[in-house]
Motif scaffolding. Structure first.
Motif, PDB file in Angstrom:
ATOM      1  N   ARG A   1       0.827  -1.208   0.000  1.00  0.00           N
ATOM      2  CA  ARG A   1       0.000   0.000   0.000  1.00  0.00           C
ATOM      3  C   ARG A   1       0.864   1.263   0.000  1.00  0.00           C
ATOM      4  N   ARG A   2       1.928   1.276   0.771  1.00  0.00           N
ATOM      5  CA  ARG A   2       2.798   2.443   0.824  1.00  0.00           C
ATOM      6  C   ARG A   2       3.405   2.759  -0.542  1.00  0.00           C
ATOM      7  N   LEU A   3       3.928   1.748  -1.207  1.00  0.00           N
ATOM      8  CA  LEU A   3       4.553   1.967  -2.506  1.00  0.00           C
ATOM      9  C   LEU A   3       3.512   2.261  -3.585  1.00  0.00           C
ATOM     10  N   ARG A   4       2.403   1.547  -3.541  1.00  0.00           N
ATOM     11  CA  ARG A   4       1.349   1.738  -4.544  1.00  0.00           C
ATOM     12  C   ARG A   4       0.792   3.154  -4.502  1.00  0.00           C
ATOM     13  N   ASP A   5       0.623   3.702  -3.318  1.00  0.00           N
ATOM     14  CA  ASP A   5      -0.026   4.995  -3.164  1.00  0.00           C
ATOM     15  C   ASP A   5       0.939   6.175  -3.288  1.00  0.00           C
ATOM     16  N   ALA A   6       2.224   5.902  -3.456  1.00  0.00           N
ATOM     17  CA  ALA A   6       3.217   6.969  -3.524  1.00  0.00           C
ATOM     18  C   ALA A   6       3.335   7.505  -4.951  1.00  0.00           C
ATOM     19  N   SER A   7       3.629   8.782  -5.054  1.00  0.00           N
ATOM     20  CA  SER A   7       3.826   9.385  -6.373  1.00  0.00           C
ATOM     21  C   SER A   7       5.267   9.249  -6.844  1.00  0.00           C
ATOM     22  N   ASP A   8       6.208   9.244  -5.902  1.00  0.00           N
ATOM     23  CA  ASP A   8       7.620   9.108  -6.251  1.00  0.00           C
ATOM     24  C   ASP A   8       8.396   8.699  -5.009  1.00  0.00           C
ATOM     25  N   ALA A   9       9.633   8.247  -5.212  1.00  0.00           N
ATOM     26  CA  ALA A   9      10.439   7.714  -4.112  1.00  0.00           C
ATOM     27  C   ALA A   9      10.848   8.794  -3.116  1.00  0.00           C
ATOM     28  N   ASP A  10      11.169   9.980  -3.601  1.00  0.00           N
ATOM     29  CA  ASP A  10      11.626  11.032  -2.697  1.00  0.00           C
ATOM     30  C   ASP A  10      10.535  11.438  -1.708  1.00  0.00           C
TER      31      ASP A  10
ATOM     32  N   PHE B   1      10.110   1.553   3.206  1.00  0.00           N
ATOM     33  CA  PHE B   1      11.010   2.652   3.554  1.00  0.00           C
ATOM     34  C   PHE B   1      12.399   2.431   2.951  1.00  0.00           C
ATOM     35  N   VAL B   2      12.952   1.225   3.112  1.00  0.00           N
ATOM     36  CA  VAL B   2      14.295   0.983   2.574  1.00  0.00           C
ATOM     37  C   VAL B   2      14.272   0.870   1.059  1.00  0.00           C
ATOM     38  N   VAL B   3      13.151   0.393   0.492  1.00  0.00           N
ATOM     39  CA  VAL B   3      13.026   0.388  -0.972  1.00  0.00           C
ATOM     40  C   VAL B   3      12.988   1.826  -1.492  1.00  0.00           C
ATOM     41  N   ALA B   4      12.207   2.690  -0.822  1.00  0.00           N
ATOM     42  CA  ALA B   4      12.169   4.097  -1.230  1.00  0.00           C
ATOM     43  C   ALA B   4      13.548   4.735  -1.126  1.00  0.00           C
ATOM     44  N   ARG B   5      14.266   4.412  -0.070  1.00  0.00           N
ATOM     45  CA  ARG B   5      15.631   4.929   0.100  1.00  0.00           C
ATOM     46  C   ARG B   5      16.516   4.495  -1.061  1.00  0.00           C
ATOM     47  N   THR B   6      16.371   3.251  -1.490  1.00  0.00           N
ATOM     48  CA  THR B   6      17.149   2.729  -2.611  1.00  0.00           C
ATOM     49  C   THR B   6      16.728   3.381  -3.927  1.00  0.00           C
ATOM     50  N   LEU B   7      15.421   3.561  -4.117  1.00  0.00           N
ATOM     51  CA  LEU B   7      14.911   4.120  -5.363  1.00  0.00           C
ATOM     52  C   LEU B   7      15.271   5.591  -5.535  1.00  0.00           C
ATOM     53  N   ARG B   8      15.667   6.254  -4.489  1.00  0.00           N
ATOM     54  CA  ARG B   8      16.113   7.644  -4.632  1.00  0.00           C
ATOM     55  C   ARG B   8      17.395   7.734  -5.457  1.00  0.00           C
ATOM     56  N   ASP B   9      18.178   6.670  -5.481  1.00  0.00           N
ATOM     57  CA  ASP B   9      19.460   6.678  -6.193  1.00  0.00           C
ATOM     58  C   ASP B   9      19.519   5.724  -7.373  1.00  0.00           C
TER      59      ASP B   9
ATOM     60  N   ASP C   1       3.045  -1.245 -10.007  1.00  0.00           N
ATOM     61  CA  ASP C   1       2.291  -0.464  -9.014  1.00  0.00           C
ATOM     62  C   ASP C   1       3.190   0.169  -7.965  1.00  0.00           C
ATOM     63  N   CYS C   2       4.406  -0.387  -7.806  1.00  0.00           N
ATOM     64  CA  CYS C   2       5.246  -0.073  -6.641  1.00  0.00           C
ATOM     65  C   CYS C   2       6.501   0.721  -6.987  1.00  0.00           C
ATOM     66  N   LEU C   3       6.390   1.647  -7.941  1.00  0.00           N
ATOM     67  CA  LEU C   3       7.484   2.542  -8.307  1.00  0.00           C
ATOM     68  C   LEU C   3       8.670   1.818  -8.930  1.00  0.00           C
ATOM     69  N   MET C   4       8.471   0.567  -9.347  1.00  0.00           N
ATOM     70  CA  MET C   4       9.527  -0.215  -9.978  1.00  0.00           C
ATOM     71  C   MET C   4       9.119  -0.550 -11.413  1.00  0.00           C
ATOM     72  N   GLN C   5      10.050  -1.116 -12.152  1.00  0.00           N
ATOM     73  CA  GLN C   5       9.786  -1.504 -13.530  1.00  0.00           C
ATOM     74  C   GLN C   5       9.773  -3.025 -13.644  1.00  0.00           C
ATOM     75  N   ALA C   6       8.918  -3.534 -14.503  1.00  0.00           N
ATOM     76  CA  ALA C   6       8.889  -4.959 -14.804  1.00  0.00           C
ATOM     77  C   ALA C   6       9.316  -5.162 -16.254  1.00  0.00           C
ATOM     78  N   LYS C   7      10.242  -6.076 -16.475  1.00  0.00           N
ATOM     79  CA  LYS C   7      10.727  -6.405 -17.808  1.00  0.00           C
ATOM     80  C   LYS C   7      10.688  -7.927 -17.982  1.00  0.00           C
TER      81      LYS C   7
END
Length: 420
Positions: free
Chosen positions: A336-345, A363-371, A387-393
């Protein structure tokens, strides 16, 4: 090359890239059963017989389906030793340390524990007893106030037992440095109170709370203090090396963790002297069953002592994800936290002010996604990933760009990068 994917592997061909493979080289494997028997015979600290009341009840906390451990072998060795101490099998309850993960099914329990599955119960985080309090952080919290003492609550089967034991794995852990010891009990069979405190943003931001560090780690020190309050008497833990099980130790929880962590750290460390455009992080079963667990492959690499990915580089995690984000309380909060977020920062800044237990992985995923960009490949749940600010390939090669300098880490959860 073959990389782990679920219980199998995926073939990855990278002829067009400059590829470096990071594989720890140290350590020989041991026979788990013989090593467990030796450890029980020669424990670190008091022997098991001196900690057990033959007429009392015994609780043995074991790891759940999210850990790779020969639980049946370790449990069998402990039960045989208890029988030799005069403890009847009927006085033993095996508690599956779920933390906030989903309960294990009957079939999963039988597969994990074999003929001893009838002794097992899933931990219920809502049926707990307070056994004491640990000191809150001495530093001011994010709102400027001081933390009060934190209640240590433990599942009723453990609280009611006369003797508390555990089996488990001492493996690299994002916050505790290494898992195992008291962590299996106080987190696995505990409640949201201690999980919320130890996994909160103030604790995770403290000096010393990091992958691979046991000494001077406030997270680990809090777990050990809580273990004392619970009455954890004795553990049987193992550590993995590149070739398999590296060592097995039994006895006093702190000594066991320190001994196995030192051995594992020596055998799992890989020197690195530069950063890469893309790092492929192998995970495999059981961790790649859920996005919650599979993201450890990326965060363990990026947030360790030495990050091998350049700023703006990609972290690529092949993960099947048959259970999507995950079905437990913590996994749902993570999603839910990642899905509802607009961006990592913005998510990181929001969560820095606090979050509910279980959401710490967001929280630690968001910290990682900032960089870094985080790309999940070969997955059955691409929609959940997106849904979670990541990419699927579809495949690893689809996550790479022409000319990339690529580091491949076949076992990202058991590789510790250090300065080369």
């Amino acid at each position: 090359m073959e990389l782990p994917l679920g219980t199998e592997t995926v073939d990855v061909q990278l002829p067009e890239y400059d590829v470096t493979v990071a594989e720890p080289t140290g350590g020989d494997s041991v026979d788990v059963r013989r090593a467990a028997e030796r450890a029980l015979e020669e424990p670190l600290g008091r022997p098991l017989a001196s900690t057990v009341d033959p007429d009392g009840d015994v609780a043995i906390v074991v790891t759940d389906v999210t850990r790779t451990a020969p639980d049946d072998v370790l449990l069998e060795a402990v039960l045989e030793r208890l029988l030799a101490c005069g403890v009847d099998r009927e006085r033993v309850t095996v508690v599956i340390g779920l933390g906030l993960h989903r309960p294990m099914t009957d079939d999963e329990i039988e597969s994990m524990l074999g003929e001893h599955a009838d002794l097992a119960v899933n931990h219920d985080p809502d049926a707990v007893v307070e056994v004491g309090r640990v000191s809150g952080a001495s530093e001011a919290s994010s709102d400027g106030s001081e933390n009060d003492d934190v209640p240590v609550e433990i599942g009723e089967p453990v609280a009611d037992a006369d003797t508390v034991l555990s089996t488990g794995v001492v493996e690299p852990h994002q916050y505790a440095g290494f898992s195992g010891g008291a962590k299996t009990v106080v987190i696995g069979a505990g409640s949201e109170s201690l999980i919320g405190y130890t996994h909160g943003p103030d604790m995770l931001a403290r000096d010393g709370v990091r992958l691979g560090r046991v000494e001077g780690n406030p997270f680990r020190e809090t777990l050990d203090e809580a273990g004392d309050l619970v009455g954890l008497d004795f553990v049987l833990n193992l550590a993995y090396g590149p070739a398999g099980v590296l060592d097995v130790q039994a006895g006093e929880p702190r000594r066991v963790v320190h001994e196995l962590a030192a051995a594992a750290r020596a055998d799992l460390s890989v020197p690195i002297d530069r950063q890469f455009d893309a790092v492929v992080c192998g995970v495999g079963a059981p961790k790649d069953a859920t996005l919650y667990q599979a993201t450890r492959g990326a965060t363990y690499v990026a947030l360790g002592d030495r990050n091998p990915a350049r700023p703006g580089g990609r972290l690529v995690v092949p993960a099947r994800l048959p259970e999507g984000a995950g079905e437990g309380t913590g996994e749902r909060r993570f999603y839910r936290r990642l899905r509802d977020a607009s961006d990592a920062d913005s998510l990181y800044d929001e969560m820095r002010r606090g979050y509910e237990p279980g959401a710490q992985r967001a929280f630690v995923v968001a910290r990682t996604l900032r960089d870094h960009d985080l790309v999940v490949t070969d997955t059955d749940s691409p929609g959940v990933v997106e849904d979670c600010l990541m990419q699927a390939k579809p495949h690893v090669t689809d996550a790479l760009e022409f000319g990339d300098d690529v580091l491949v880490v076949p076992d990202a959860l058991n590789t510790l990068f250090v300065d080369g």
